[in-house]
Design a protein around this motif. Structure first.
Motif, PDB file in Angstrom:
ATOM      1  N   ALA A  87       0.814  -1.221   0.000  1.00  0.00           N
ATOM      2  CA  ALA A  87       0.000   0.000   0.000  1.00  0.00           C
ATOM      3  C   ALA A  87       0.846   1.269   0.000  1.00  0.00           C
ATOM      4  N   GLU A  88       1.741   1.347  -0.977  1.00  0.00           N
ATOM      5  CA  GLU A  88       2.613   2.517  -1.106  1.00  0.00           C
ATOM      6  C   GLU A  88       1.886   3.629  -1.864  1.00  0.00           C
ATOM      7  N   ASN A  89       1.104   3.215  -2.877  1.00  0.00           N
ATOM      8  CA  ASN A  89       0.620   4.171  -3.863  1.00  0.00           C
ATOM      9  C   ASN A  89      -0.806   3.758  -4.247  1.00  0.00           C
ATOM     10  N   ARG A  90      -1.653   4.733  -4.533  1.00  0.00           N
ATOM     11  CA  ARG A  90      -3.065   4.396  -4.752  1.00  0.00           C
ATOM     12  C   ARG A  90      -3.296   3.555  -6.009  1.00  0.00           C
ATOM     13  N   ALA A  91      -2.533   3.822  -7.070  1.00  0.00           N
ATOM     14  CA  ALA A  91      -2.692   3.008  -8.288  1.00  0.00           C
ATOM     15  C   ALA A  91      -2.270   1.562  -8.028  1.00  0.00           C
ATOM     16  N   GLU A  92      -1.248   1.412  -7.215  1.00  0.00           N
ATOM     17  CA  GLU A  92      -0.797   0.060  -6.830  1.00  0.00           C
ATOM     18  C   GLU A  92      -1.895  -0.666  -6.052  1.00  0.00           C
ATOM     19  N   VAL A  93      -2.541   0.031  -5.136  1.00  0.00           N
ATOM     20  CA  VAL A  93      -3.610  -0.581  -4.340  1.00  0.00           C
ATOM     21  C   VAL A  93      -4.750  -1.029  -5.249  1.00  0.00           C
ATOM     22  N   GLU A  94      -5.086  -0.194  -6.227  1.00  0.00           N
ATOM     23  CA  GLU A  94      -6.153  -0.565  -7.176  1.00  0.00           C
ATOM     24  C   GLU A  94      -5.757  -1.798  -7.988  1.00  0.00           C
ATOM     25  N   TRP A  95      -4.506  -1.854  -8.372  1.00  0.00           N
ATOM     26  CA  TRP A  95      -4.013  -2.999  -9.150  1.00  0.00           C
ATOM     27  C   TRP A  95      -4.132  -4.288  -8.335  1.00  0.00           C
ATOM     28  N   VAL A  96      -3.731  -4.210  -7.078  1.00  0.00           N
ATOM     29  CA  VAL A  96      -3.834  -5.390  -6.216  1.00  0.00           C
ATOM     30  C   VAL A  96      -5.295  -5.807  -6.051  1.00  0.00           C
ATOM     31  N   ARG A  97      -6.170  -4.816  -5.948  1.00  0.00           N
ATOM     32  CA  ARG A  97      -7.600  -5.141  -5.829  1.00  0.00           C
ATOM     33  C   ARG A  97      -8.078  -5.931  -7.059  1.00  0.00           C
ATOM     34  N   ALA A  98      -7.570  -5.535  -8.232  1.00  0.00           N
ATOM     35  CA  ALA A  98      -7.961  -6.227  -9.468  1.00  0.00           C
ATOM     36  C   ALA A  98      -7.326  -7.618  -9.559  1.00  0.00           C
ATOM     37  N   LEU A  99      -6.103  -7.741  -9.072  1.00  0.00           N
ATOM     38  CA  LEU A  99      -5.402  -9.025  -9.158  1.00  0.00           C
ATOM     39  C   LEU A  99      -5.894 -10.038  -8.130  1.00  0.00           C
ATOM     40  N   PHE A 100      -6.350  -9.541  -6.989  1.00  0.00           N
ATOM     41  CA  PHE A 100      -6.783 -10.416  -5.879  1.00  0.00           C
ATOM     42  C   PHE A 100      -8.194 -10.014  -5.443  1.00  0.00           C
ATOM     43  N   PRO A 101      -9.178 -10.222  -6.326  1.00  0.00           N
ATOM     44  CA  PRO A 101     -10.512  -9.663  -6.057  1.00  0.00           C
ATOM     45  C   PRO A 101     -11.195 -10.255  -4.825  1.00  0.00           C
ATOM     46  N   SER A 102     -10.774 -11.440  -4.401  1.00  0.00           N
ATOM     47  CA  SER A 102     -11.476 -12.039  -3.262  1.00  0.00           C
ATOM     48  C   SER A 102     -10.882 -11.626  -1.915  1.00  0.00           C
ATOM     49  N   ASP A 103      -9.759 -10.919  -1.918  1.00  0.00           N
ATOM     50  CA  ASP A 103      -9.173 -10.486  -0.644  1.00  0.00           C
ATOM     51  C   ASP A 103      -9.765  -9.139  -0.220  1.00  0.00           C
ATOM     52  N   ARG A 104     -10.040  -9.013   1.061  1.00  0.00           N
ATOM     53  CA  ARG A 104     -10.642  -7.783   1.564  1.00  0.00           C
ATOM     54  C   ARG A 104      -9.744  -6.572   1.331  1.00  0.00           C
ATOM     55  N   SER A 105      -8.439  -6.790   1.439  1.00  0.00           N
ATOM     56  CA  SER A 105      -7.502  -5.671   1.282  1.00  0.00           C
ATOM     57  C   SER A 105      -6.161  -6.205   0.795  1.00  0.00           C
ATOM     58  N   TYR A 106      -5.306  -5.284   0.403  1.00  0.00           N
ATOM     59  CA  TYR A 106      -3.938  -5.595  -0.017  1.00  0.00           C
ATOM     60  C   TYR A 106      -3.230  -6.399   1.083  1.00  0.00           C
ATOM     61  N   LEU A 107      -3.338  -5.906   2.301  1.00  0.00           N
ATOM     62  CA  LEU A 107      -2.644  -6.580   3.404  1.00  0.00           C
ATOM     63  C   LEU A 107      -3.129  -8.019   3.576  1.00  0.00           C
TER      64      LEU A 107
END
Ligand SMILES: [Zn+2]
Length: 441
Positions: free
Chosen positions: A235-255
């Motif tokens: 969770a360094e950067n907002r675009a990165e967080v969005e990317w992780v959300r797209a890559l791991f749609p079933s996880d509640r959050s990046y962490l």
């Protein structure tokens, strides 16, 4: 190089066992701040043997540095060895910066000779900035990790590292596979983990560049290798967080991606952690995983403002790091000065003792190395640095002349000082930088 197994250093000793409590006056050194001007630090067989006001007997070789500031060596909890090649690169945010600058630079480290020369340069630069221990990213290449550990071993340094795990979303020259990652990691673990002052850290670059299978492998390897660490980014950067959300749609959050794979433990250091929510903070507190605040990097790449005071109040374990080459300096003074400014932008204050503690005893504790480094105390390893307070005639010298307290002096020194004030570095009692004749080691 020949160095005595015993050495007595005279100077103004300063270390911080714990940061000031809320409400502590800063006009005199608060409890937990040890200011011992004109004291002797005795080193024997690589460790601090004593700290005392009286001179040792004549059998002790002496290094007298009256008026110099003697600090524990700084500790950097997040830094990338190959990125000295791209430090201060113009015009990017995180994801574009990786593509444009970082990945091409890391590709060059596929050549073991490049990695060996780069590792030596990197560690010598760390030492020349007064940093004697670090948790470091090399590259995906096994040989880059070998090179870094070998260079640290030759310098006697406490170093934690591991080859980067990245099996997708990166150039082909920078990707491994689950199978090669497992083979290489096991080989490196066996060769380096627990050898001298080296420890292995399972190094997930960040969630977007590892498959589910590779994240699972990292969790398995960490669980199966006692004393090993984990390092990654979150969770360094907002675009990165969005990317992780797209890559791991079933996880509640990046962490949660990391949590699900057993990668959040007290041995875990996650860089940045700016864009996390209250549930994530609770998860970090409960697991004991550490956030490495990297203020110059966050400012330089425009990533965001980490809330140190807020996260400390939440009970999170925190450390501080340069994150070169997103960060713009290996200097811990510059890093601490930036941390002060990041806090100020959020209406908060980080006092100089809190800052110095973070870069020394605090970072040591974050790596579970508080019994070895970070303080000037008998029994700890003699990783020690001598600094001048100021160059004669400088603005800093002028400012110090008007300071009325140790805190005022130290704050000016952290704000205006840098590696040019370094005079001598000892690692495990051996001189490693600051010699009149170079190279000294
Ligand atoms: Zn980083």
């Amino acid at each position: 190089m020949s160095s005595p197994t015993r050495l007595a250093i005279l100077g103004d000793l300063l270390d911080v066992e714990r940061p000031p409590a809320t409400g502590d006056s800063l006009d005199t050194p608060p409890p937990g701040v040890r200011w011992r001007p004109g004291h002797w630090l005795l080193i024997e067989n690589g460790r601090i043997a004593a700290v005392q006001a009286e001179a040792p007997d004549a059998s002790w070789p002496r290094d007298e540095r009256p008026g110099q500031l003697i600090l524990p060596g700084f500790i950097d909890t997040h830094v990338h060895a190959p990125q000295l090649d791209v430090i201060a690169s113009y015009g990017s945010e995180l994801l574009d910066w990786l593509e444009r600058y970082t990945f091409p630079a890391e590709t060059a480290w596929a050549d073991p000779q490049v990695a060996a020369a780069g590792s030596r340069l990197f560690l010598d630069q760390l030492l020349q900035h007064g940093t004697t221990s670090a948790l470091v990213f090399p590259t995906v290449h096994k040989s880059s990790c070998d090179a870094l550990f070998a260079a640290a071993q030759a310098r006697g340094m406490r170093l934690l590292a591991g080859k980067c795990l990245m099996d997708r979303n990166a150039p082909p020259q920078l990707t491994d596979t689950v199978e090669s990652a497992e083979r290489d990691s096991l080989e490196l673990l066996q060769r380096w983990h627990g050898v001298d002052r080296l420890r292995y850290a399972h190094t997930v670059r960040f969630a977007p560049t590892s498959s589910e299978a590779q994240l699972a492998l990292a969790g398995r390897l960490h669980a199966a290798s006692p004393g090993s660490h984990v390092q990654t980014h979150v969770a360094e950067n907002r675009a990165e967080v969005e990317w992780v959300r797209a890559l791991f749609p079933s996880d509640r959050s990046y962490l949660e991606v990391y949590a699900r794979h057993g990668l959040l433990t007290p041995q875990t250091t996650l860089a940045h952690g700016i864009w996390l929510d209250a549930d994530d903070h609770a998860r970090l507190r409960d697991t004991g995983a550490v956030i490495a605040h990297s203020p110059t990097s966050n400012l330089f790449l425009g990533s965001g403002l980490f809330d140190w005071r807020g996260r400390a109040a939440d009970g999170l374990r925190l450390s501080i790091a340069t994150d070169v080459g997103g960060g713009v300096s290996l200097s811990m003074q510059r890093t601490l000065a930036a941390a002060y400014q990041v806090a100020a932008l959020q209406g908060q204050r980080l006092d100089a003792f809190t800052l110095l503690h973070a870069a020394t005893a605090g970072n040591a504790a974050s790596l579970q190395l508080g019994d070895e480094i970070g303080r000037l105390e008998p029994g700890l390893m003699a990783d020690v640095v001598a600094w001048d307070w100021a160059e004669p005639g400088s603005v800093l010298a002028h400012r110090l002349g008007r300071a009325n307290s140790l805190h005022e002096r130290l704050f000016a020194w952290l704000t205006l000082g840098d590696e040019r004030l370094l005079r001598r570095v000892w690692v495990a009692g051996q001189v490693r930088s600051g010699c009149a004749s170079s190279p000294c080691c």
